[in-house]
Write an enzyme that holds these catalytic residues in place. Structure first.
Site, PDB file in Angstrom:
ATOM      1  N   SER A 135      -1.019  -8.472   3.392  1.00  0.00           N
ATOM      2  CA  SER A 135      -1.644  -7.211   3.791  1.00  0.00           C
ATOM      3  C   SER A 135      -3.021  -7.449   4.396  1.00  0.00           C
ATOM      4  O   SER A 135      -3.721  -8.406   4.034  1.00  0.00           O
ATOM      5  CB  SER A 135      -1.773  -6.346   2.531  1.00  0.00           C
ATOM      6  OG  SER A 135      -2.607  -5.248   2.759  1.00  0.00           O
ATOM      7  N   TYR A 146      -4.137  -5.097  -7.104  1.00  0.00           N
ATOM      8  CA  TYR A 146      -3.079  -5.186  -6.088  1.00  0.00           C
ATOM      9  C   TYR A 146      -3.502  -6.131  -4.969  1.00  0.00           C
ATOM     10  O   TYR A 146      -2.782  -7.069  -4.606  1.00  0.00           O
ATOM     11  CB  TYR A 146      -2.746  -3.802  -5.508  1.00  0.00           C
ATOM     12  CG  TYR A 146      -1.906  -3.910  -4.258  1.00  0.00           C
ATOM     13  CD1 TYR A 146      -0.561  -4.258  -4.335  1.00  0.00           C
ATOM     14  CD2 TYR A 146      -2.465  -3.749  -2.980  1.00  0.00           C
ATOM     15  CE1 TYR A 146       0.208  -4.417  -3.189  1.00  0.00           C
ATOM     16  CE2 TYR A 146      -1.710  -3.908  -1.836  1.00  0.00           C
ATOM     17  CZ  TYR A 146      -0.374  -4.233  -1.942  1.00  0.00           C
ATOM     18  OH  TYR A 146       0.384  -4.409  -0.805  1.00  0.00           O
ATOM     19  N   LYS A 190      -2.130 -10.156  -3.584  1.00  0.00           N
ATOM     20  CA  LYS A 190      -1.766 -10.643  -2.239  1.00  0.00           C
ATOM     21  C   LYS A 190      -2.513 -11.935  -1.936  1.00  0.00           C
ATOM     22  O   LYS A 190      -1.945 -12.895  -1.398  1.00  0.00           O
ATOM     23  CB  LYS A 190      -2.049  -9.576  -1.185  1.00  0.00           C
ATOM     24  CG  LYS A 190      -1.154  -8.354  -1.284  1.00  0.00           C
ATOM     25  CD  LYS A 190       0.313  -8.699  -1.093  1.00  0.00           C
ATOM     26  CE  LYS A 190       1.240  -7.537  -1.379  1.00  0.00           C
ATOM     27  NZ  LYS A 190       2.658  -7.910  -1.489  1.00  0.00           N
TER      28      LYS A 190
HETATM   29  P1  NAD Z   1       8.294  -0.250  -1.542  1.00  0.00           P
HETATM   30  O1  NAD Z   1       7.778   0.071  -2.889  1.00  0.00           O
HETATM   31  O2  NAD Z   1       8.917   0.838  -0.745  1.00  0.00           O
HETATM   32  O3  NAD Z   1       9.355  -1.450  -1.623  1.00  0.00           O
HETATM   33  C1  NAD Z   1       9.277  -2.447  -2.596  1.00  0.00           C
HETATM   34  C2  NAD Z   1      10.640  -2.553  -3.256  1.00  0.00           C
HETATM   35  O4  NAD Z   1      10.595  -3.600  -4.219  1.00  0.00           O
HETATM   36  C3  NAD Z   1      11.045  -1.290  -3.996  1.00  0.00           C
HETATM   37  O5  NAD Z   1      12.359  -0.934  -3.593  1.00  0.00           O
HETATM   38  C4  NAD Z   1      11.016  -1.674  -5.473  1.00  0.00           C
HETATM   39  O6  NAD Z   1      11.994  -0.996  -6.212  1.00  0.00           O
HETATM   40  C5  NAD Z   1      11.264  -3.160  -5.399  1.00  0.00           C
HETATM   41  N1  NAD Z   1      10.709  -3.975  -6.486  1.00  0.00           N
HETATM   42  C6  NAD Z   1       9.447  -3.972  -6.975  1.00  0.00           C
HETATM   43  N2  NAD Z   1       9.324  -4.896  -7.927  1.00  0.00           N
HETATM   44  C7  NAD Z   1      10.527  -5.510  -8.049  1.00  0.00           C
HETATM   45  C8  NAD Z   1      11.035  -6.547  -8.864  1.00  0.00           C
HETATM   46  N3  NAD Z   1      10.285  -7.159  -9.781  1.00  0.00           N
HETATM   47  N4  NAD Z   1      12.325  -6.923  -8.705  1.00  0.00           N
HETATM   48  C9  NAD Z   1      13.116  -6.312  -7.808  1.00  0.00           C
HETATM   49  N5  NAD Z   1      12.701  -5.322  -7.015  1.00  0.00           N
HETATM   50  C10 NAD Z   1      11.414  -4.934  -7.122  1.00  0.00           C
HETATM   51  O7  NAD Z   1       7.092  -0.931  -0.719  1.00  0.00           O
HETATM   52  P2  NAD Z   1       6.966  -1.251   0.826  1.00  0.00           P
HETATM   53  O8  NAD Z   1       5.977  -0.322   1.408  1.00  0.00           O
HETATM   54  O9  NAD Z   1       8.291  -1.387   1.443  1.00  0.00           O
HETATM   55  O10 NAD Z   1       6.243  -2.656   0.742  1.00  0.00           O
HETATM   56  C11 NAD Z   1       6.986  -3.871   0.800  1.00  0.00           C
HETATM   57  C12 NAD Z   1       6.028  -5.026   0.661  1.00  0.00           C
HETATM   58  O11 NAD Z   1       5.036  -4.959   1.685  1.00  0.00           O
HETATM   59  C13 NAD Z   1       5.257  -5.060  -0.669  1.00  0.00           C
HETATM   60  O12 NAD Z   1       5.116  -6.405  -1.051  1.00  0.00           O
HETATM   61  C14 NAD Z   1       3.914  -4.470  -0.293  1.00  0.00           C
HETATM   62  O13 NAD Z   1       2.905  -4.930  -1.136  1.00  0.00           O
HETATM   63  C15 NAD Z   1       3.743  -5.011   1.110  1.00  0.00           C
HETATM   64  N6  NAD Z   1       2.835  -4.209   1.938  1.00  0.00           N
HETATM   65  C16 NAD Z   1       3.061  -2.878   2.085  1.00  0.00           C
HETATM   66  C17 NAD Z   1       2.182  -2.108   2.863  1.00  0.00           C
HETATM   67  C18 NAD Z   1       2.369  -0.633   2.998  1.00  0.00           C
HETATM   68  O14 NAD Z   1       1.416   0.048   3.359  1.00  0.00           O
HETATM   69  N7  NAD Z   1       3.554  -0.082   2.761  1.00  0.00           N
HETATM   70  C19 NAD Z   1       1.099  -2.737   3.500  1.00  0.00           C
HETATM   71  C20 NAD Z   1       0.922  -4.113   3.341  1.00  0.00           C
HETATM   72  C21 NAD Z   1       1.802  -4.843   2.558  1.00  0.00           C
HETATM   73  C1  WQD Z   2      -5.514   5.513   5.401  1.00  0.00           C
HETATM   74  C2  WQD Z   2      -6.726   6.355   5.752  1.00  0.00           C
HETATM   75  C3  WQD Z   2      -7.936   7.212   3.859  1.00  0.00           C
HETATM   76  C4  WQD Z   2      -4.854   9.876   2.371  1.00  0.00           C
HETATM   77  C5  WQD Z   2      -3.579   1.261   1.698  1.00  0.00           C
HETATM   78  C6  WQD Z   2      -3.826   0.044   0.845  1.00  0.00           C
HETATM   79  C7  WQD Z   2      -3.612  -1.204   1.638  1.00  0.00           C
HETATM   80  C8  WQD Z   2      -2.268  -1.189   2.348  1.00  0.00           C
HETATM   81  C9  WQD Z   2      -1.976   0.097   3.035  1.00  0.00           C
HETATM   82  C10 WQD Z   2      -0.698  -2.473   1.098  1.00  0.00           C
HETATM   83  C11 WQD Z   2      -7.929   6.056   4.858  1.00  0.00           C
HETATM   84  C12 WQD Z   2      -7.335   8.323   4.682  1.00  0.00           C
HETATM   85  C13 WQD Z   2      -5.544   8.951   3.119  1.00  0.00           C
HETATM   86  C14 WQD Z   2      -5.287  11.229   2.379  1.00  0.00           C
HETATM   87  C15 WQD Z   2      -7.042  10.633   3.909  1.00  0.00           C
HETATM   88  N1  WQD Z   2      -1.178  -1.364   1.444  1.00  0.00           N
HETATM   89  N2  WQD Z   2      -6.619   9.315   3.877  1.00  0.00           N
HETATM   90  N3  WQD Z   2      -6.370  11.550   3.162  1.00  0.00           N
HETATM   91  O1  WQD Z   2      -6.182   2.954   2.326  1.00  0.00           O
HETATM   92  O2  WQD Z   2      -5.754   2.066   4.672  1.00  0.00           O
HETATM   93  O3  WQD Z   2      -4.450   1.213   2.805  1.00  0.00           O
HETATM   94  O4  WQD Z   2      -2.242   1.211   2.172  1.00  0.00           O
HETATM   95  O5  WQD Z   2      -1.084  -3.571   1.213  1.00  0.00           O
HETATM   96  O6  WQD Z   2      -3.718  -2.261   0.759  1.00  0.00           O
HETATM   97  O7  WQD Z   2      -5.150   0.095   0.382  1.00  0.00           O
HETATM   98  O8  WQD Z   2      -4.035   3.510   3.575  1.00  0.00           O
HETATM   99  O9  WQD Z   2      -2.757   5.553   3.969  1.00  0.00           O
HETATM  100  O10 WQD Z   2      -4.098   5.339   1.829  1.00  0.00           O
HETATM  101  O11 WQD Z   2      -5.296   5.626   3.994  1.00  0.00           O
HETATM  102  O12 WQD Z   2      -8.013  10.974   4.597  1.00  0.00           O
HETATM  103  O13 WQD Z   2      -4.743  12.083   1.711  1.00  0.00           O
HETATM  104  O14 WQD Z   2      -6.407   7.726   5.535  1.00  0.00           O
HETATM  105  O15 WQD Z   2      -9.228   7.546   3.432  1.00  0.00           O
HETATM  106  O16 WQD Z   2      -9.073   6.131   5.652  1.00  0.00           O
HETATM  107  P1  WQD Z   2      -5.228   2.448   3.325  1.00  0.00           P
HETATM  108  P2  WQD Z   2      -3.966   5.055   3.280  1.00  0.00           P
END
Ligand code: NAD
Ligand code: WQD
Length: 345
Positions: free
Chosen positions: A128, A153, A157
């Site tokens: 991330s 969290y 990462k």
């Molecule tokens: P998500 O929660 O939709 O998907 C994760 C899936 O993993 C879920 O279906 C959950 O049930 C499953 N899971 C969790 N722990 C598990 C375990 N121990 N065994 C088996 N299954 C398990 O999340 P996402 O948004 O699809 O994110 C996927 C990956 O990308 C994660 O590693 C997350 O940290 C990373 N990521 C997400 C974002 C974002 O904003 N969505 C941003 C950066 C990184």
């Molecule tokens: C985006 C912008 C908020 C909600 C998070 C995690 C990051 C990554 C992605 C996994 C920010 C603003 C939000 C609301 C708002 N995940 N906001 N009103 O904070 O960039 O990142 O998700 O790795 O680790 O921290 O994403 O969607 O929460 O916010 O104004 O109700 O929207 O302040 O500026 P963020 P977000």
């Protein structure tokens, strides 16, 4: 059909499900492992409706070493892994750090441990942009310093990235591609799969679409006194299908021995920074649906501005985010409307 099978951990989740679709459309066999802690089985129906193929699915926990061993024995053709499985709520991780460290670290370590004995060549890891914290300059390249994590969290990462480097450095016969996602948004254009947040959404887009459809009264914009042109925070919103496609390329690199280094790290973003206010305007423009919103105080811990320099991924992976923000917003809205149609929310 390719002969390689890809194990997708967390494959019924948001990014995982979109990636399974792209893998299947590229000809890969897939097996998903997911404990359904943040997703449900219906996602498999959505994937099948899009691709015509129902991926194999094992309901199990990746922290359970025995379950993982059984899975590798059952599927001796697994040659690559994409590890999405993790807990991902920043706020929850501050309240329940052990849960986050245990789930996210043990999942990765179990997979890394089992890979060599089962002949698995490589693992793609979901990292991330959170590892960059508040960057010194934007757009951010992969060479930007890693900042002290502001949540357990985020720390998972960083630690997971280090674990991968250490294991590969120790001589394990595996490769890894670490993908640092910026802000994934939107849904599959078919509206068959998308993001399904649990409870009150913490992230911007699900809160926005739930407000637009009337589930929430209004969207709070967290702060308009930042040092940005319109005062609201800036992010790099990357379409989830574009993001998913990068995983197929990453897998192919590992399986075809095209990696330049045994561990490669790529930023996955658009290269465009968009403010929260600009995003709301884009949604309203693209869908002709109004989003009631008000400006409130800053949210603790928010980054002011961060967007990617995706040049390295563009050049080396030959991958580029192509979806327009308007199309992405329309896809998010179509998905929200589909959830309503199905009576889910
Ligand atoms: P998500 O929660 O939709 O998907 C994760 C899936 O993993 C879920 O279906 C959950 O049930 C499953 N899971 C969790 N722990 C598990 C375990 N121990 N065994 C088996 N299954 C398990 O999340 P996402 O948004 O699809 O994110 C996927 C990956 O990308 C994660 O590693 C997350 O940290 C990373 N990521 C997400 C974002 C974002 O904003 N969505 C941003 C950066 C990184
Ligand atoms: C985006 C912008 C908020 C909600 C998070 C995690 C990051 C990554 C992605 C996994 C920010 C603003 C939000 C609301 C708002 N995940 N906001 N009103 O904070 O960039 O990142 O998700 O790795 O680790 O921290 O994403 O969607 O929460 O916010 O104004 O109700 O929207 O302040 O500026 P963020 P977000």
């Amino acid at each position: 059909m390719k002969t390689d099978r890809i194990l997708v951990t967390g494959g019924t989740g948001y990014i995982g499900s979109h990636t399974v679709v792209e893998l299947q459309q590229a000809g890969y066999n897939v097996v998903i492992i997911d404990n359904l802690s943040n997703s449900n089985r219906d996602v498999l129906d959505g994937i099948e409706r899009i691709t015509g193929i129902r991926p194999d699915f094992i309901e199990a926990d990746c922290t359970d070493m025995n379950a993982l061993s059984d899975l590798f024995n059952q599927y001796p053709d697994i040659s690559g892994i994409i590890n999405f499985a993790a807990s991902k709520a920043v706020g929850e991780s501050i309240e329940k750090p052990i849960l986050y460290y245990r789930n996210n670290l043990n999942t990765l370590m179990n997979l890394l441990d089992l890979m060599p004995q089962h002949g698995v060549k490589g693992i793609v890891f979901s990292s991330s942009c959170t590892v960059y914290g508040e960057p010194d300059e934007n757009p951010v390249t992969e060479a930007a310093p890693i900042k002290v994590a502001t949540s357990p969290y985020g720390n998972t990462k960083q630690i997971c990235e280090e674990i991968i480097h250490d294991v590969v450095r120790s001589g394990a016969p595996i490769k890894s591609v670490i993908l640092r996602y910026f802000n994934p948004v939107g849904a599959h254009p078919s509206a068959e799969i998308g993001e399904l947040p649990n409870g009150v959404p913490q992230n911007l887009i699900p809160y926005l679409t739930q407000t637009a459809i009337g589930i929430r009264k209004e969207l709070s914009v967290f702060g308009d006194d930042y040092d940005t042109p319109d005062g609201s925070c800036i992010r790099d919103f990357i379409n989830v299908v574009d993001l998913a496609k990068a995983h197929v390329i990453a897998v192919e690199r590992m399986l075809q021995d095209k990696c330049i280094e045994n561990v490669e790290t790529f930023n996955l973003g658009t290269g465009i920074g968009l403010s929260v206010k600009e995003l709301i305007a884009a949604f309203e423009r693209a869908t002709s649906v109004k989003v009631p919103h008000k400006i409130v105080g800053r949210r603790a811990g928010d980054i002011e501005k961060v967007w990617a320099n995706p040049q390295y991924a563009n050049d080396v992976l030959g991958w580029k985010a192509t979806a327009s923000i308007d199309d992405t917003m329309r896809s998010a809205w179509a998905w929200q409307c589909k959830l309503r149609e199905r009576g889910i929310m």
